[in-house]
Design an enzyme around this catalytic site. Structure first.
Site, PDB file in Angstrom:
ATOM      1  N   ARG A 187      -4.909  10.966   4.387  1.00  0.00           N
ATOM      2  CA  ARG A 187      -3.826  11.939   4.564  1.00  0.00           C
ATOM      3  C   ARG A 187      -2.717  11.756   3.550  1.00  0.00           C
ATOM      4  NH1 ARG A 187      -6.956  12.358   8.194  1.00  0.00           N
ATOM      5  NH2 ARG A 187      -7.151  10.130   8.288  1.00  0.00           N
ATOM      6  N   ARG A 198      -0.227  14.579  12.530  1.00  0.00           N
ATOM      7  CA  ARG A 198       0.137  14.432  11.104  1.00  0.00           C
ATOM      8  C   ARG A 198       0.404  15.793  10.458  1.00  0.00           C
ATOM      9  NH1 ARG A 198      -1.612   9.155   9.574  1.00  0.00           N
ATOM     10  NH2 ARG A 198       0.096   9.095   8.097  1.00  0.00           N
ATOM     11  N   PRO A 199       1.244  16.633  11.061  1.00  0.00           N
ATOM     12  CA  PRO A 199       1.525  17.932  10.444  1.00  0.00           C
ATOM     13  C   PRO A 199       2.253  17.745   9.101  1.00  0.00           C
ATOM     14  CG  PRO A 199       3.069  17.511  12.194  1.00  0.00           C
ATOM     15  CD  PRO A 199       2.047  16.414  12.256  1.00  0.00           C
ATOM     16  N   ILE A 200       2.297  18.823   8.291  1.00  0.00           N
ATOM     17  CA  ILE A 200       3.031  18.732   7.006  1.00  0.00           C
ATOM     18  C   ILE A 200       4.048  19.868   6.894  1.00  0.00           C
ATOM     19  CG2 ILE A 200       1.229  17.463   5.753  1.00  0.00           C
ATOM     20  CD1 ILE A 200       0.391  20.146   4.491  1.00  0.00           C
ATOM     21  N   ASP A 201       4.509  20.347   8.040  1.00  0.00           N
ATOM     22  CA  ASP A 201       5.481  21.462   8.033  1.00  0.00           C
ATOM     23  C   ASP A 201       6.767  21.103   7.277  1.00  0.00           C
ATOM     24  OD1 ASP A 201       5.614  19.655  10.320  1.00  0.00           O
ATOM     25  OD2 ASP A 201       7.362  20.815  10.937  1.00  0.00           O
ATOM     26  N   LEU A 202       7.213  19.860   7.397  1.00  0.00           N
ATOM     27  CA  LEU A 202       8.464  19.472   6.705  1.00  0.00           C
ATOM     28  C   LEU A 202       8.263  19.511   5.180  1.00  0.00           C
ATOM     29  CD1 LEU A 202       9.535  16.444   8.961  1.00  0.00           C
ATOM     30  CD2 LEU A 202      10.382  18.806   9.047  1.00  0.00           C
ATOM     31  N   ASP A 205       4.387   0.900  12.212  1.00  0.00           N
ATOM     32  CA  ASP A 205       3.144   0.277  11.738  1.00  0.00           C
ATOM     33  C   ASP A 205       2.939  -1.116  12.324  1.00  0.00           C
ATOM     34  OD1 ASP A 205       3.198   1.701   8.375  1.00  0.00           O
ATOM     35  OD2 ASP A 205       2.720   2.529  10.342  1.00  0.00           O
ATOM     36  N   CYS A 265      -5.306  12.773  12.521  1.00  0.00           N
ATOM     37  CA  CYS A 265      -6.112  11.547  12.383  1.00  0.00           C
ATOM     38  C   CYS A 265      -5.923  10.724  13.643  1.00  0.00           C
ATOM     39  CB  CYS A 265      -5.660  10.757  11.179  1.00  0.00           C
ATOM     40  SG  CYS A 265      -4.107   9.968  11.501  1.00  0.00           S
ATOM     41  N   ARG A 324      -9.012  -0.518   4.556  1.00  0.00           N
ATOM     42  CA  ARG A 324      -8.209   0.487   3.836  1.00  0.00           C
ATOM     43  C   ARG A 324      -6.855  -0.082   3.430  1.00  0.00           C
ATOM     44  NH1 ARG A 324      -6.457   5.039   7.368  1.00  0.00           N
ATOM     45  NH2 ARG A 324      -4.912   4.994   5.722  1.00  0.00           N
ATOM     46  N   LYS A 330       0.857  -1.211   0.000  1.00  0.00           N
ATOM     47  CA  LYS A 330       0.000   0.000   0.000  1.00  0.00           C
ATOM     48  C   LYS A 330       0.884   1.248   0.000  1.00  0.00           C
ATOM     49  CE  LYS A 330      -1.743   1.598   4.044  1.00  0.00           C
ATOM     50  NZ  LYS A 330      -1.470   3.002   4.322  1.00  0.00           N
ATOM     51  N   ASN A 331       1.891   1.272   0.869  1.00  0.00           N
ATOM     52  CA  ASN A 331       2.668   2.493   1.066  1.00  0.00           C
ATOM     53  C   ASN A 331       3.723   2.744  -0.007  1.00  0.00           C
ATOM     54  OD1 ASN A 331       1.042   2.964   3.190  1.00  0.00           O
ATOM     55  ND2 ASN A 331       2.549   2.453   4.766  1.00  0.00           N
ATOM     56  N   ILE A 333       7.442   7.265  17.051  1.00  0.00           N
ATOM     57  CA  ILE A 333       7.166   7.971  15.787  1.00  0.00           C
ATOM     58  C   ILE A 333       5.879   8.794  15.850  1.00  0.00           C
ATOM     59  CG2 ILE A 333       6.856   7.702  13.294  1.00  0.00           C
ATOM     60  CD1 ILE A 333       9.626   6.787  14.247  1.00  0.00           C
TER      61      ILE A 333
HETATM   62  C1  EPZ Z   1       4.114   7.032   6.255  1.00  0.00           C
HETATM   63  O1  EPZ Z   1       3.344   8.054   6.855  1.00  0.00           O
HETATM   64  C2  EPZ Z   1       3.201   5.823   6.163  1.00  0.00           C
HETATM   65  N1  EPZ Z   1       2.048   6.137   5.323  1.00  0.00           N
HETATM   66  C3  EPZ Z   1       2.729   5.437   7.567  1.00  0.00           C
HETATM   67  O2  EPZ Z   1       1.943   4.262   7.444  1.00  0.00           O
HETATM   68  C4  EPZ Z   1       3.955   5.123   8.424  1.00  0.00           C
HETATM   69  O3  EPZ Z   1       3.519   4.835   9.745  1.00  0.00           O
HETATM   70  C5  EPZ Z   1       4.895   6.341   8.436  1.00  0.00           C
HETATM   71  O4  EPZ Z   1       5.244   6.690   7.082  1.00  0.00           O
HETATM   72  C6  EPZ Z   1       6.165   6.080   9.206  1.00  0.00           C
HETATM   73  O5  EPZ Z   1       6.821   4.976   8.669  1.00  0.00           O
HETATM   74  C7  EPZ Z   1       2.177   6.077   3.982  1.00  0.00           C
HETATM   75  O6  EPZ Z   1       3.234   5.791   3.458  1.00  0.00           O
HETATM   76  C8  EPZ Z   1       0.937   6.350   3.189  1.00  0.00           C
HETATM   77  P1  EPZ Z   1       6.134  10.438   8.405  1.00  0.00           P
HETATM   78  P2  EPZ Z   1       3.903   9.574   6.888  1.00  0.00           P
HETATM   79  O7  EPZ Z   1       6.026  11.686   7.604  1.00  0.00           O
HETATM   80  O8  EPZ Z   1       4.626   9.864   5.641  1.00  0.00           O
HETATM   81  C9  EPZ Z   1       6.019  13.713  11.811  1.00  0.00           C
HETATM   82  C10 EPZ Z   1       0.029   2.933   7.696  1.00  0.00           C
HETATM   83  O9  EPZ Z   1      -0.493   2.418   8.696  1.00  0.00           O
HETATM   84  N2  EPZ Z   1       5.975  14.712  10.734  1.00  0.00           N
HETATM   85  O10 EPZ Z   1       7.377   9.615   8.308  1.00  0.00           O
HETATM   86  O11 EPZ Z   1       2.772  10.458   7.264  1.00  0.00           O
HETATM   87  C11 EPZ Z   1       4.726  12.915  11.911  1.00  0.00           C
HETATM   88  O12 EPZ Z   1       3.741  13.620  12.637  1.00  0.00           O
HETATM   89  C12 EPZ Z   1       0.537   4.349   7.754  1.00  0.00           C
HETATM   90  O13 EPZ Z   1       0.204   2.331   6.603  1.00  0.00           O
HETATM   91  C13 EPZ Z   1       6.078  16.066  11.048  1.00  0.00           C
HETATM   92  O14 EPZ Z   1       6.211  16.435  12.205  1.00  0.00           O
HETATM   93  O15 EPZ Z   1       4.916   9.478   8.111  1.00  0.00           O
HETATM   94  C14 EPZ Z   1       5.169  11.655  12.601  1.00  0.00           C
HETATM   95  O16 EPZ Z   1       5.209  11.899  13.996  1.00  0.00           O
HETATM   96  C15 EPZ Z   1       0.272   5.008   9.104  1.00  0.00           C
HETATM   97  N3  EPZ Z   1       6.013  16.978  10.044  1.00  0.00           N
HETATM   98  C16 EPZ Z   1       6.589  11.452  12.071  1.00  0.00           C
HETATM   99  O17 EPZ Z   1       7.007  12.711  11.535  1.00  0.00           O
HETATM  100  C17 EPZ Z   1       5.863  16.614   8.741  1.00  0.00           C
HETATM  101  O18 EPZ Z   1       5.837  17.501   7.859  1.00  0.00           O
HETATM  102  C18 EPZ Z   1       6.681  10.402  10.972  1.00  0.00           C
HETATM  103  O19 EPZ Z   1       5.838  10.813   9.944  1.00  0.00           O
HETATM  104  C19 EPZ Z   1       5.757  15.236   8.433  1.00  0.00           C
HETATM  105  C20 EPZ Z   1       5.822  14.300   9.437  1.00  0.00           C
END
Ligand code: EPZ
Length: 417
Positions: A92, A121-125, A304, A116, A396, A22-23, A326
């Protein structure tokens, strides 16, 4: 409302074939936007998150032909750059579509994906990286307007190795001018799969799978066919479900190197694991031993798998310590496990799981994808019947979960209740 009805206590035995990831599929589908041509994708899992993503592409003017796990995406007539708000809210991970739209059209409009069930799930990065690439970003009433004349490669250092942010930067810079270097990049296998797909299309991406990724912009991309990698979390989920019920299984099509942290922890629990070519065999002990888990970015233990492993440890001998590093809200499944008789103490990001002799089937509710899978696992190893409600969260992310479990001898059905 659909629920799983599970009669627990059965040992799972047999063979299971792992579906596509999926990912990896989600960013790769987003990546098809970049070429403006036809992309043929194979081994795409038939799950709701994929359906939603394809629906968005159709709404943006793309043409989709789908035949079970094969998908042909023609993005030549794509003519819209705004991701529909209601679709953003439903999933998201659509945020990586923004990177692809900006990468091709130099503009995009999308809304905040919103928090969620597992965290803010911020997107600041993502947004900080876009700004560094020269993309003008305006936020108005929950919408984010991105626009630029061109994208110029630069150095981007991520405060955290975010999977989504790493994917978004790659997608936004494939067609840029110059070279972008991402440091502290995420190293997940899904990033490697995305880079392989894009390079097959004609991109120039080096270092995927390491924490330094270089993207040299190219002028155009070509038609491509690509088979997506297997789902490492599905593979881990089935290994844990079989281990939890004291059974034995042969897992087909998994990528061993993607799941070594999970394999090592299962061996620590007393499981006997052997490798036969591309297949992984697991034989569970009579009683699992307790272990300690700390979730970390890849190649550490995957977040996960935290809830699924934690659920399995509720019947292990001794006390296990689980630390979720995480996401800040990934323990909602624990209150449901307590209804079944588990002994878990939550202290901040640490869960202390004291093994008990048995869990009792009862009614529980899924609140997110992996937490829901943890409840199914608990139902499989409980005495009596468990009803898992709100299974749309689980559907999902797992293709034919109940069919695959039934083939392993589980008594699980879907009921509309
Ligand atoms: C991906 O989510 C996966 N989703 C998640 O799988 C997985 O748990 C996660 O990576 C970590 O491995 C998909 O690939 C669709 P991150 P993502 O950005 O990209 C923080 C599942 O169950 N962060 O690595 O959203 C964030 O809040 C899903 O299949 C910021 O602070 O994960 C989190 O604490 C759930 N600012 C940490 O980083 C940002 O701009 C890791 O998030 C982005 C992220």
């Amino acid at each position: 409302m659909l629920s799983y009805i599970i009669d627990g206590g059965k040992k799972l035995e047999g063979t299971v074939s792992i579906s596509g990831s999926k990912n990896a599929s989600l960013p790769i589908i987003a990546g098809t936007i970049l070429s403006g041509k036809i992309s043929k994708l194979y081994n795409i899992p038939n799950i709701d998150d994929i359906q939603i993503t394809l629906k968005i592409l159709k709404m943006l003017g793309c043409r989709i032909k789908k035949n079970n796990n094969k998908i042909e995406i023609d993005t030549s007539r794509m003519n819209k750059k705004e991701i529909p708000e209601d679709m953003m809210r439903r999933m998201r991970s659509t945020v990586v579509m923004a990177g692809a739209i900006i990468g091709r059209f130099k503009e995009a409009v999308f809304s905040y994906p919103g928090g969620c069930e597992i965290g803010a799930r911020p997107i600041d990065l993502h947004l900080n990286a876009f700004k560094k690439l020269g993309i003008n970003i305006e936020e108005k009433a929950g919408f984010i307007y991105c626009k630029c004349d061109k994208i110029i490669g630069t150095e981007i250092d991520l405060d955290f190795p975010s999977v989504g942010a790493t994917e978004n930067i790659i997608l936004a810079t494939v067609l840029s001018e110059g070279t972008t270097t991402i440091t502290n990049a995420a190293m997940e296998p899904e990033i490697v799969d995305l880079a392989k797909f894009l390079n097959k299309m004609g991109s120039k991406i080096q270092g995927a799978g390491t924490n330094v990724i270089k993207i040299t912009g190219v002028k155009n991309l070509k038609e491509v066919s690509y088979k997506v990698m297997p789902d490492r979390i599905e593979a881990g989920t089935f290994l844990c479900m079989v281990a939890a019920t004291g059974g034995k299984v042969k897992i087909l099509n998994a990528e061993l190197e993607h799941i070594t942290p999970i394999i090592h922890k299962l061996e620590e629990c007393g499981c006997n694991i052997s490798i036969e070519g591309k297949n992984i065999k697991l034989e569970a002990p009579k009683k699992l031993k307790c272990v300690d888990i700390k979730t970390m970015p890849y190649p550490g233990f995957p977040t996960d798998m935290q809830s699924i492993f934690g659920s399995m440890l509720t019947l292990a001998k001794g006390t296990s310590i689980v630390v979720e590093n995480i996401f800040e809200n990934r323990y909602k499944y624990i209150s449901e496990l307590k209804k079944m008789g588990s002994k878990i103490q939550l202290e901040g990001k640490t869960a202390i799981i004291k093994g008990v002799r048995r869990l009792n089937g009862t009614k529980v509710e899924a609140t997110d994808l992996r937490g829901g899978a943890a409840l199914v696992l608990a139902g499989l190893m409980s005495k009596g019947t468990t009803k898992v409600e709100q299974i749309q969260y689980i559907q999902r992310g797992y293709e034919k979960l109940e069919e695959k479990l039934q083939a392993l001898g589980a008594k699980i059905i879907i009921k509309n209740t």
